[in-house]
Scaffold this motif. Structure first.
Motif, PDB file in Angstrom:
ATOM      1  N   HIS A  53     112.754  60.945  36.139  1.00  0.00           N
ATOM      2  CA  HIS A  53     113.297  62.009  36.986  1.00  0.00           C
ATOM      3  C   HIS A  53     113.702  61.380  38.312  1.00  0.00           C
ATOM      4  CE1 HIS A  53     112.321  65.602  39.844  1.00  0.00           C
ATOM      5  NE2 HIS A  53     113.615  65.495  39.637  1.00  0.00           N
ATOM      6  N   GLY A  82     118.371  65.052  40.974  1.00  0.00           N
ATOM      7  CA  GLY A  82     118.798  66.138  40.088  1.00  0.00           C
ATOM      8  C   GLY A  82     118.984  65.730  38.647  1.00  0.00           C
ATOM      9  N   GLU A  83     118.652  64.482  38.318  1.00  0.00           N
ATOM     10  CA  GLU A  83     118.874  63.980  36.966  1.00  0.00           C
ATOM     11  C   GLU A  83     117.568  63.682  36.242  1.00  0.00           C
ATOM     12  OE1 GLU A  83     122.035  63.660  35.722  1.00  0.00           O
ATOM     13  OE2 GLU A  83     122.742  64.457  37.642  1.00  0.00           O
ATOM     14  N   TRP A 113     116.386  61.666  32.662  1.00  0.00           N
ATOM     15  CA  TRP A 113     116.768  60.855  31.510  1.00  0.00           C
ATOM     16  C   TRP A 113     115.531  60.549  30.673  1.00  0.00           C
ATOM     17  CZ3 TRP A 113     121.490  59.528  29.742  1.00  0.00           C
ATOM     18  CH2 TRP A 113     122.582  59.625  30.612  1.00  0.00           C
ATOM     19  N   HIS A 143     119.697  63.395  28.103  1.00  0.00           N
ATOM     20  CA  HIS A 143     120.041  63.630  29.508  1.00  0.00           C
ATOM     21  C   HIS A 143     120.015  65.119  29.831  1.00  0.00           C
ATOM     22  CE1 HIS A 143     123.157  64.106  32.829  1.00  0.00           C
ATOM     23  NE2 HIS A 143     122.169  63.440  33.397  1.00  0.00           N
ATOM     24  N   LYS A 152     119.779  68.059  33.446  1.00  0.00           N
ATOM     25  CA  LYS A 152     119.748  68.295  34.876  1.00  0.00           C
ATOM     26  C   LYS A 152     118.351  68.789  35.245  1.00  0.00           C
ATOM     27  CE  LYS A 152     124.086  67.392  35.815  1.00  0.00           C
ATOM     28  NZ  LYS A 152     124.471  66.256  36.696  1.00  0.00           N
ATOM     29  N   THR A 203     109.812  67.882  35.609  1.00  0.00           N
ATOM     30  CA  THR A 203     110.762  68.372  34.631  1.00  0.00           C
ATOM     31  C   THR A 203     110.273  68.159  33.213  1.00  0.00           C
ATOM     32  OG1 THR A 203     111.915  66.267  34.494  1.00  0.00           O
ATOM     33  CG2 THR A 203     112.646  67.787  36.199  1.00  0.00           C
ATOM     34  N   GLU A 246     123.190  65.344  25.284  1.00  0.00           N
ATOM     35  CA  GLU A 246     123.161  66.166  26.486  1.00  0.00           C
ATOM     36  C   GLU A 246     122.341  67.431  26.214  1.00  0.00           C
ATOM     37  OE1 GLU A 246     124.195  65.544  29.468  1.00  0.00           O
ATOM     38  OE2 GLU A 246     125.240  63.650  29.058  1.00  0.00           O
ATOM     39  N   ASP A 248     122.327  70.353  27.612  1.00  0.00           N
ATOM     40  CA  ASP A 248     123.110  71.589  27.587  1.00  0.00           C
ATOM     41  C   ASP A 248     123.793  71.788  26.242  1.00  0.00           C
ATOM     42  OD1 ASP A 248     122.373  72.162  30.149  1.00  0.00           O
ATOM     43  OD2 ASP A 248     124.218  71.410  31.083  1.00  0.00           O
TER      44      ASP A 248
END
Length: 423
Positions: A160, A163-164, A166, A177, A179, A198, A309, A311
């Protein structure tokens, strides 16, 4: 070994034997029900972490040591954590991976079953619920954390950085990946304490995580004392011992080694009431409280890596919602407000699945998952009717044939008693 003052913490007021009123903020850290909340993320530490020779430290009371933990402002650290879990259940290594693949949306990365990504965090971190693992952790405030699971020649990392987020699995060369949730850093308490905000919740990975879960609030069901000192990862530490006063809990005692200078928990050990070796044991073998290098939190997918991703995976997952097994529709009841029975270390949480009992719930499970459940189950009956108790050395759950679930860090008899009382 230096002698230390002991204290029986029996309440949240300033009365004799309780926590002084001025320390109520610290007292919120000591309660048993949080242990049950950890459930699948129960992890443990090898005894060899403490070096020979106990340090001679100034006397400290239990209440003072609890406040020292609460006041700790450690935001920067790096080190190696040794994790060993012994819940008396089969290894979750394969199950975690298959679960991640089974429930991952189709059309994602090729590495997971049904197209799920081998780097997706939830399934991989479930592997920490059994066996022995070595982790490297690093934190620089609430915006930067890194956790790496070392496995022979392979490594799995969760990073972390701002804002990212991985995740990368070197064995399959797959990356995941996402956000970072808005406000994740603001929601952290006293900084990151080495935990990625996260990452899936209820999956603690360092002694700080476990100590904060186990030490939530003081009550008359708990005895808290200071029992000597120890050397952990080359640092002087006090030993805080937490024991339930109630019968019927699966928790025998919890020992937290607290760094004498920073107040940071260095080692967490939970012994079950049934005896034997620790069920949860996690601690640092190496620790450094200096600022980690900024490059520690940098990540770029290696050439040729398959990137999923979050999302896109989430959007694809919507297509799978209507394909849930027919008998699983009753599981929506699990989202309802739970009914809490009892208090303290013998607290039991009751849930309603909407009529899905063990037989129906396991009907559409993968064979490995069914075998896992069968290995844990004991048939029971009582005023509530009949059902199955799924047991570990720490957290047990009773699923009745009419779809009620009773779960807690309590014995089988305590679960049956709670189910009878709720009928």
């Amino acid at each position: 070994m230096a002698p230390n003052d002991s204290a029986q913490i029996t309440g949240e007021t300033g009365e004799t034997g309780g926590v002084p009123a001025g320390r109520r903020r610290a007292a919120r850290y000591v309660v048993p029900i949080a242990v049950a909340g950890i459930t699948a993320a129960t992890i443990g530490l090898v005894p060899a972490l403490a070096s020979t020779g106990d340090p001679d430290l100034p006397k400290i009371s239990a209440a003072e040591l609890i406040e020292k933990i609460a006041a700790s402002d450690t935001e920067q650290l790096s080190g190696t954590v040794k994790i060993t879990t012994d819940l008396g259940i089969p290894s979750l290594g394969g199950l975690g991976g298959s679960a991640a693949g089974t429930f991952a949306p189709k059309g994602g990365a090729e590495g997971g079953e049904d197209g799920g990504s081998a780097a997706e965090p939830t399934g991989r971190l479930m592997e920490l619920a059994s066996g022995e693992h070595t982790l490297r952790v690093a934190a620089d405030g609430p915006d930067k954390q890194r956790l790496s699971i070392l496995d022979n020649a392979a490594e799995y990392s969760l990073i972390h950085n701002g804002g990212e987020v991985w995740a990368y699995d070197s064995a399959s060369n797959e990356a995941y990946h996402a956000k970072a949730p808005a406000g994740a850093a603001k929601g952290s308490e006293k900084g990151a304490k080495g935990k990625d905000q996260t990452a899936p919740k209820d999956l603690p990975a360092t002694p700080q995580d476990f100590a904060q879960e186990a030490l939530k609030a003081a009550g008359d069901t708990t005895s808290v004392t200071v029992d000597g000192t120890a050397r952990i990862a080359g640092r002087d530490a006090y030993q805080l011992v937490i024991k339930p006063k109630q019968k019927g809990s699966t928790v025998g005692s919890i020992k937290v080694a607290v760094d004498s200078k920073t107040g940071t928990p260095l080692k967490f050990t939970l012994l079950p009431s049934s005896g034997g070796k620790a069920a949860i044991d996690v601690g640092f073998t190496k620790v450094d409280f200096s600022k980690p290098a900024a490059s520690t939190f940098d990540f770029t997918p290696p050439k040729g890596a398959k990137v999923t991703e979050a999302d896109e995976a989430k959007a694809a997952g919507k297509d799978q919602a209507h394909k849930a097994p027919k008998d699983a529709k009753g599981l929506k009841g699990l989202g309802a407000e739970p009914n809490v029975i009892g208090e303290g270390w013998t607290t039991v949480v009751q849930l309603d699945t909407g009529g899905v009992g063990p037989a129906a719930a396991s009907k559409d499970m993968p064979a490995q998952a069914r075998e896992f459940m069968d290995a844990l189950g004991d048939k029971v009956d009582g005023k509530f009717g009949s059902g199955t108790v799924f047991k570990t050395r720490l957290v047990n759950a009773l699923m009745t044939d009419d779809g009620k679930v009773y779960v807690g860090a309590v014995t089988k008899d305590t679960l049956v008693k709670a189910a009878n009382a709720a009928k």
